[in-house]
Scaffold this active site. Structure first.
Site, PDB file in Angstrom:
ATOM      1  CD  GLU A 340      -2.888  -1.389   2.258  1.00 19.54           C
ATOM      2  OE1 GLU A 340      -4.192  -1.408   2.113  1.00 19.54           O
ATOM      3  OE2 GLU A 340      -2.307  -1.244   3.376  1.00 19.54           O
TER       4      GLU A 340
HETATM    5  C1  ACM Z   1      -1.859  -5.531   4.023  1.00 19.94           C
HETATM    6  O1  ACM Z   1      -2.964  -6.186   4.600  1.00 19.94           O
HETATM    7  N1  ACM Z   1      -2.032  -4.104   3.582  1.00 19.94           N
HETATM    8  C2  ACM Z   1      -0.517  -6.184   3.881  1.00 19.94           C
END
Ligand code: ACM
Length: 534
Positions: A340
């Site tokens: 992310e």
């Molecule tokens: C994640 O759940 N952002 C690895």
């Protein structure tokens, strides 16, 4: 309050440890095992994870006041013997001496190489029970099997009536995958050393061998770094919702690593980079591209923070953090996150992950990253942790599969199967639901070996069940989310694919409920599981 924990009261016994926490004046409520179930001998195959091979036969072994644990001469085998005796003594009321001599009783024995790094054989008959393994980890796993073959009341902290029988026959067992993990997010909410130990004991019962600790995120930095002291002192000073937060001193962290090792789990520390870094950016203005520190963050948004890729100080920081963390890590692996990173440009991301992977190699560790690492250039030997879901784009899955065909090992943590923070149903709380509602059967019913299209089975190194803690603050909540799904992930990691069968699994799983009751654990009483009455 909507939470429906099945048990939250009664004496709490820290699983498997010698520590008894006496809840003065409190007696077990509604947790007494059914006498009929107690009297029956547990069938040799009623174990989670399912053993590779079970050959029932012959009469059972019955523990008596004369039962001892006989161990080989090594200090490590003796320690496992003491661990087992520590479980047996309070509930049986027997002395259970641990000795290097003697016949009959329970014998723990190291032998030649045929059982591998973690396998074992357990044989049981009227004269005794012998656990044989080629390595101490195998003996420890064999002890977990032995424990599950005894009545659930063996887990209680006070003397119980028994009888203490172990069915006759032989179990020969070894894991399908070398990596069987659980992740705990101590960044969104901080958990103490004692809470982490408690979870380790619960994981050990199901032969999990890796504890991945998510040590940093936007909301908190949880590990002391001597060369950058504000990371923990300031960056660790809050958490989701604005509470006090906290962090592990180096002594705390070493203690966790040692405790995990005593239960044959390796700790994989994660510093999530280049995104998920607000706590670090808030602690040191110079880490920000504009030289200005943002405020601490106590919400639950993701994707808004990034280390400053062009600045040299970023790599001085990474070098110091990785060096200090590697020095605290006897295990082989260090997790660098990489998920992310929505506030990092693609070219910057690729450059950053390249440089950080070289730093990890310089300090002698192997990289683990979330599967977005496959959008950069995974280093030789790196593992990518897949956390997608059914709805993840074909392009993203194909990128992961291509990396796997090119040699990147995969750890499978599909979010809509084994993210333990997903709610079970719309009516259960706490938890989140961005990956969907995940009941017990859905969590169990998939095959890691054929899960991602185009991935060679040999690229799959194992399974990990992550637990994110945006909504969790207590051990009872950790347990409620992990149980009963964690044992399913453990079974997917350990048991041969040929044993996979929901209808058989749910019966073995149901038998764990009274054990969790006896241990004072919370769990979700899923209607999908035929829990014993009582
Ligand atoms: C994640 O759940 N952002 C690895």
């Amino acid at each position: 309050m909507r939470r429906r924990h099945s048990t939250t009261s009664g004496p709490t016994r820290v699983l498997g440890s010698l520590l008894l926490v006496a809840a003065a004046g409190v007696t077990a409520v509604g947790a007494a095992p059914a006498p009929a179930a107690e009297a029956a001998t547990t069938p040799l195959n009623r174990v989670v994870p399912a053993p590779a091979e079970v050959r029932p036969g012959g009469r059972p072994y019955r523990l008596t006041w004369a039962t001892g644990v006989h161990v080989d001469g090594s200090a490590e085998v003796r320690r496992i013997g003491e661990y087992l005796a520590g479980i047996l003594r309070p509930s049986t009321g027997y002395r259970v001496p641990v000795t290097e001599h003697g016949a009959g009783g329970i014998r723990l024995h190291l032998s030649d190489g045929r059982f591998g790094a973690e396998g074992y054989r357990l044989t049981s008959g009227p004269a005794g029970v012998t656990v044989t393994a080629s390595a101490a980890a195998g003996l420890f796993h064999g002890v977990q099997t032995l424990r599950q073959l005894l009545p659930a009341s063996v887990e209680r902290g006070s003397v119980q009536p028994g009888p203490w029988r172990i069915a006759g026959g032989t179990v020969e067992d070894r894991p399908r995958y070398a990596y069987r993990g659980a992740m705990l997010d101590v960044a969104r909410h901080f958990f103490t050393v004692g809470q982490v130990e408690r979870y380790i004991d619960e994981l050990a019962l199901y032969k999990i061998n890796t504890l991945h600790l998510h040590l940093s995120d936007d909301q908190g930095w949880r590990i002391a770094v001597d060369s950058w002291p504000r990371l923990a002192a300031y960056g660790g000073s809050t958490q989701v919702g604005g509470g006090r937060g906290g962090y592990f001193t180096k002594a705390d962290y070493r203690h966790i690593v040692r405790y995990a090792a005593s239960r044959y789990l390796e700790v994989v520390p994660e510093i999530d980079m280049p995104g998920h870094t607000n706590a670090a950016l808030a602690s040191y203005a110079q880490l920000n591209c504009d030289g200005t520190a943002p405020p601490l963050y106590t919400g639950t948004r993701v994707g808004f923070s990034s280390l400053c890729v062009p600045k040299q100080v970023t790599y001085d920081f990474v070098d110091d953090v990785v060096r200090e963390l590697a020095a605290l890590t006897p295990g082989r692996r260090l997790h660098i996150g990489g998920d992310e990173a929505h506030s990092t440009g693609h070219a910057d991301y690729v450059e950053f992950m390249d440089r950080v992977q070289r730093v990890v190699a310089r300090y002698g560790k192997t990289v683990v990253g979330w599967h977005q690492l496959t959008g950069a250039t995974p280093a030789k030997g790196a593992l990518a942790q897949y956390w997608g879901l059914d709805g993840t784009s074909a392009t993203e899955k194909a990128r992961v599969a291509e990396a796997a065909r090119n040699g990147t090992g995969l750890i499978l943590s599909p979010a809509d199967r084994v993210y333990l923070d997903m709610k079970y149903t719309a009516g259960t709380g706490p938890g989140t639901r961005w990956a969907g509602l995940v009941e017990v059967r859905r969590s169990y019913d998939w095959n890691p070996g054929s899960y991602l299209p185009g991935v060679p089975a040999s690229a799959v190194r194992g399974v990990e069940a992550p637990l994110w803690t945006e909504t969790l603050t207590r051990s009872s909540e950790i347990e409620y989310m992990a149980f009963p799904r964690l044992p399913g992930a453990a079974e997917l990691g350990w048991s041969p694919a040929a044993t996979h069968d929901w209808d058989a699994y749910k019966v073995r799983l149901a038998a764990q409920g009274p054990r969790w009751d006896a241990l004072g654990m919370s769990y979700y009483k899923s209607p999908q599981v035929p829990w014993p009455a009582g």
